[in-house]
Design a protein around this motif. Structure first.
Motif, short mmCIF file in Angstrom:
data_model
loop_
_atom_site.label_atom_id
_atom_site.label_comp_id
_atom_site.label_asym_id
_atom_site.label_seq_id
_atom_site.Cartn_x
_atom_site.Cartn_y
_atom_site.Cartn_z
N LEU A 170 -1.82 56.94 44.79
CA LEU A 170 -1.22 56.02 43.83
C LEU A 170 0.07 55.39 44.35
CD1 LEU A 170 -1.81 58.07 40.56
CD2 LEU A 170 -3.18 56.19 41.47
N THR A 171 0.88 56.19 45.06
CA THR A 171 2.19 55.70 45.51
C THR A 171 2.25 55.38 47.00
OG1 THR A 171 3.02 57.91 46.01
CG2 THR A 171 3.33 57.11 43.74
N GLN A 172 1.24 55.80 47.75
CA GLN A 172 1.19 55.66 49.21
C GLN A 172 2.23 56.54 49.92
OE1 GLN A 172 -1.27 53.72 50.86
NE2 GLN A 172 -2.06 53.78 48.79
N GLU A 173 2.93 57.40 49.17
CA GLU A 173 3.93 58.30 49.75
C GLU A 173 3.26 59.32 50.67
OE1 GLU A 173 7.03 61.78 48.23
OE2 GLU A 173 5.71 60.79 46.79
N ILE A 174 3.86 59.55 51.83
CA ILE A 174 3.37 60.59 52.73
C ILE A 174 3.91 61.92 52.22
CG2 ILE A 174 3.42 61.52 55.07
CD1 ILE A 174 3.74 58.62 56.07
N LEU A 175 3.00 62.79 51.77
CA LEU A 175 3.39 64.07 51.21
C LEU A 175 3.61 65.12 52.30
CD1 LEU A 175 0.80 64.11 48.31
CD2 LEU A 175 3.24 63.52 48.17
N ARG A 176 2.84 65.00 53.37
CA ARG A 176 2.95 65.95 54.48
C ARG A 176 2.42 65.26 55.73
NH1 ARG A 176 3.88 71.55 54.89
NH2 ARG A 176 2.99 72.43 56.75
N LYS A 183 -3.10 69.99 43.85
CA LYS A 183 -4.55 69.82 43.83
C LYS A 183 -4.81 68.38 44.21
CE LYS A 183 -6.20 73.11 40.42
NZ LYS A 183 -6.91 73.24 39.14
N GLY A 184 -5.73 68.18 45.14
CA GLY A 184 -6.01 66.83 45.59
C GLY A 184 -7.47 66.45 45.43
N GLU A 185 -7.69 65.24 44.95
CA GLU A 185 -9.03 64.66 44.87
C GLU A 185 -9.10 63.56 45.93
OE1 GLU A 185 -11.52 61.85 41.82
OE2 GLU A 185 -10.15 63.32 40.95
N TYR A 186 -9.98 63.73 46.90
CA TYR A 186 -10.11 62.79 48.01
C TYR A 186 -10.45 61.39 47.51
CZ TYR A 186 -12.20 60.61 52.15
OH TYR A 186 -12.54 59.75 53.18
N VAL A 187 -9.76 60.40 48.07
CA VAL A 187 -10.02 58.99 47.75
C VAL A 187 -10.62 58.29 48.97
CG1 VAL A 187 -9.00 56.80 47.06
CG2 VAL A 187 -8.20 58.92 46.01
N SER A 188 -9.90 58.31 50.09
CA SER A 188 -10.37 57.66 51.31
C SER A 188 -9.48 58.08 52.47
CB SER A 188 -10.34 56.13 51.17
OG SER A 188 -9.00 55.68 51.07
N HIS A 189 -9.86 57.61 53.66
CA HIS A 189 -9.01 57.84 54.83
C HIS A 189 -9.16 56.68 55.79
CE1 HIS A 189 -12.77 59.31 56.67
NE2 HIS A 189 -12.19 59.04 57.83
N SER A 190 -8.18 56.56 56.66
CA SER A 190 -8.23 55.55 57.71
C SER A 190 -7.62 56.15 58.97
CB SER A 190 -7.47 54.29 57.28
OG SER A 190 -6.12 54.60 57.00
N THR A 191 -7.92 55.54 60.10
CA THR A 191 -7.36 55.99 61.37
C THR A 191 -6.71 54.80 62.07
OG1 THR A 191 -9.43 55.65 62.56
CG2 THR A 191 -9.05 57.85 61.68
N LEU A 235 -5.89 59.72 51.92
CA LEU A 235 -5.39 59.45 50.57
C LEU A 235 -6.05 60.37 49.55
CD1 LEU A 235 -5.53 55.55 50.67
CD2 LEU A 235 -3.53 57.00 51.01
N PHE A 236 -5.19 61.00 48.74
CA PHE A 236 -5.65 61.89 47.68
C PHE A 236 -4.99 61.50 46.37
CE2 PHE A 236 -6.15 64.67 51.37
CZ PHE A 236 -7.34 65.34 51.11
N LYS A 237 -5.75 61.63 45.26
CA LYS A 237 -5.13 61.62 43.93
C LYS A 237 -4.60 63.04 43.78
CE LYS A 237 -8.26 58.44 41.63
NZ LYS A 237 -9.28 58.34 40.58
N VAL A 238 -3.32 63.20 43.58
CA VAL A 238 -2.73 64.53 43.55
C VAL A 238 -2.07 64.84 42.22
CG1 VAL A 238 -2.37 64.69 46.04
CG2 VAL A 238 -0.58 63.75 44.62
N LYS A 239 -2.06 66.12 41.92
CA LYS A 239 -1.28 66.63 40.79
C LYS A 239 -0.79 68.02 41.17
CE LYS A 239 -5.19 68.46 38.16
NZ LYS A 239 -5.90 68.42 36.88
N LEU A 240 0.30 68.41 40.58
CA LEU A 240 0.88 69.71 40.84
C LEU A 240 -0.08 70.78 40.34
CD1 LEU A 240 3.52 70.84 42.02
CD2 LEU A 240 4.41 70.93 39.69
N SER A 241 -0.36 71.77 41.17
CA SER A 241 -1.26 72.86 40.80
C SER A 241 -0.59 73.79 39.80
CB SER A 241 -1.67 73.64 42.05
OG SER A 241 -2.46 74.75 41.70
#
Length: 86
Positions: free
Chosen positions: A10-16, A50-58, A70-76
């Motif tokens: 959603l935010t494109q923020e790099i979480l890790r 918790k992450g729900e896979y959306v897509s990936h790119s290289t 990219l994941f839709k994420v929420k705090l576990s």
């Protein structure tokens, strides 16, 4: 070298971001996530997400292949205890 970037879809923020010598672990994560398996992720603050896979790119950055996932994420609800490195 291979770099994994786990991002909030959603935010494109790099979480890790983590660098590996071989792509095996990255490809395993992509395979599991694409099959719909629930993913537990950790951000740079050591929070469990918790992450729900959306897509990936290289893409290539100099001599490093970057996998942006990219994941839709929420705090576990359950937070894992992660030991701090000495």
């Amino acid at each position: 070298m291979y770099k994994l970037q786990i991002c909030n879809a959603l935010t494109q923020e790099i979480l890790r971001e983590k660098t590996y010598k071989k792509p095996d672990l990255i490809l395993s994560l992509l395979d599991s996530a694409a099959k719909g398996q629930e993913c537990f992720l950790f951000d740079e603050q050591r929070r469990t997400l918790k992450g729900e896979y959306v897509s990936h790119s290289t893409l290539m950055e100099a001599d490093t292949q970057v996998y942006k996932v990219l994941f839709k994420v929420k705090l576990s609800e359950i937070q894992a205890r992660i030991a701090k490195l000495a």
